[in-house]
Scaffold this active site. Structure first.
Site, PDB file in Angstrom:
ATOM      1  N   HIS A  83       0.816  -1.210   0.000  1.00 38.52           N
ATOM      2  CA  HIS A  83       0.000   0.000   0.000  1.00 38.52           C
ATOM      3  C   HIS A  83       0.850   1.259   0.000  1.00 38.52           C
ATOM      4  CE1 HIS A  83      -4.003  -1.756   0.473  1.00 38.52           C
ATOM      5  NE2 HIS A  83      -3.442  -2.652   1.270  1.00 38.52           N
ATOM      6  N   LYS A 114      -1.879  -1.195  -7.725  1.00 37.77           N
ATOM      7  CA  LYS A 114      -2.100   0.001  -6.908  1.00 37.77           C
ATOM      8  C   LYS A 114      -1.405   1.204  -7.544  1.00 37.77           C
ATOM      9  CE  LYS A 114      -2.625  -2.875  -2.795  1.00 37.77           C
ATOM     10  NZ  LYS A 114      -4.077  -3.007  -2.855  1.00 37.77           N
ATOM     11  N   THR A 143       4.617 -20.770 -10.582  1.00 36.90           N
ATOM     12  CA  THR A 143       3.888 -19.680 -11.216  1.00 36.90           C
ATOM     13  C   THR A 143       4.501 -19.419 -12.584  1.00 36.90           C
ATOM     14  OG1 THR A 143       3.043 -17.442 -10.923  1.00 36.90           O
ATOM     15  CG2 THR A 143       5.308 -17.820 -10.244  1.00 36.90           C
ATOM     16  N   THR A 144       4.105 -18.323 -13.220  1.00 35.79           N
ATOM     17  CA  THR A 144       4.628 -18.006 -14.543  1.00 35.79           C
ATOM     18  C   THR A 144       5.119 -16.572 -14.556  1.00 35.79           C
ATOM     19  OG1 THR A 144       4.109 -18.059 -16.912  1.00 35.79           O
ATOM     20  CG2 THR A 144       2.406 -17.194 -15.448  1.00 35.79           C
ATOM     21  N   THR A 229     -12.748  -9.597   6.522  1.00 36.29           N
ATOM     22  CA  THR A 229     -11.653  -8.657   6.276  1.00 36.29           C
ATOM     23  C   THR A 229     -11.436  -7.753   7.484  1.00 36.29           C
ATOM     24  OG1 THR A 229     -12.224  -8.694   3.925  1.00 36.29           O
ATOM     25  CG2 THR A 229     -10.777  -6.922   4.674  1.00 36.29           C
TER      26      THR A 229
END
Length: 270
Positions: A83, A114, A143-144, A229
């Site tokens: 953030h 972001k 992953t890629t 959350t």
């Protein structure tokens, strides 16, 4: 003193960056102690866990006080800056750059979404530590790579925000304007040092209703944040003014919020 950052590792999604990195030391390194994880953005409190494998990993968001405490106790420090990168620091390096403590940290996590406007996540740290994660973290191994167009967009955004202060200045001004206008309208919002403005509702049904009414009546989408959350009873709307929002758009948002606030029967702030 921590090693200077000399190596980085890219992930396809920022949301999938933290767990593989934090879990890997605990599963591959010898047991060494306790894990601490952050609670909330830009806050210092920690929840202490007793992990099955045990490791001195610290993940936190407010860099300066925490870095001093944990570095002195030999902990492995992990700062979540998703953030903050692009938004804080003279070159957009985040809270750690702003506070001058990047050199004291073992791992910094960031996002290419972001502030940078594309997608992907990364960690940065010493060459040895990042190579360790690259070699053992299943979340990275399976992953890629980022598509070339996304990587080019991220590179352009990072280069721009390393030298331009205009966007950071405009966002600070828009955040201050929004908070001031919310106060004048009597709409409660949570004070914090962040660019994220939580408008406190305190009721899950009404929180969703306000979000729906803003979209239906005013073509404004604001994300409702409910349990799990946030804890029950602290439901909120999460507003992040950007440097591209005009003063007129901030005024429009506050007027719309005031209208739907009254329509849902919520009390105004004193």
């Amino acid at each position: 003193m921590k090693n200077l950052f000399v190596f980085s590792l890219l992930f396809l999604f920022a949301i999938s960056t933290g767990y593989p990195v934090l879990a890997t030391p605990g599963s591959e390194m010898p047991p060494r102690g306790e894990i601490y994880t952050k609670v909330g953005a830009l806050k210092i409190p920690f929840i202490k866990h007793e992990p099955p494998n045990g490791n001195n990993t610290v993940k936190f968001s407010a860099a300066t006080p925490a870095a001093t405490i944990f570095v002195e106790n030999g902990a492995l420090t992990y700062l979540d800056e998703v953030h903050a990168v692009g938004l804080y620091g003279p070159r957009g390096g985040g809270v750690a750059e702003r506070d001058g403590v990047m050199h004291r940290l073992d791992v910094i996590e960031g996002t290419l979404g972001k502030a940078f406007g594309v997608m992907g996540g990364y960690i940065t740290g010493s060459a040895a530590l990042v190579d360790f994660v690259r070699s053992f973290a299943s979340g990275f191994i399976f992953t890629t790579a980022l598509p070339p167009a996304v990587a080019a967009g991220a590179l352009a955004a990072i280069r721009h925000l390393k030298t331009s202060e205009r966007e950071r200045r405009l966002q600070r001004e828009r955040v201050a304007l929004l908070r001031r206008r919310l106060d004048e309208a009597g709409i409660p919002h949570k004070a914090n040092p962040s660019h994220i403005v939580p408008v406190m509702v305190g009721d899950a049904v009404r929180c969703k209703a306000i979000s729906d009414l803003l979209l239906e009546r005013h073509a404004i989408y604001v994300q409702p944040i409910n349990y799990p959350t946030v804890p029950r009873g602290t439901e909120r709307l999460r507003i992040t003014p950007s440097p591209l929002h005009s003063e007129a758009e901030v005024e429009q948002l506050v007027r719309a919020l005031a209208e739907v606030w009254a329509a849902t029967g919520l009390r105004r702030a004193a």
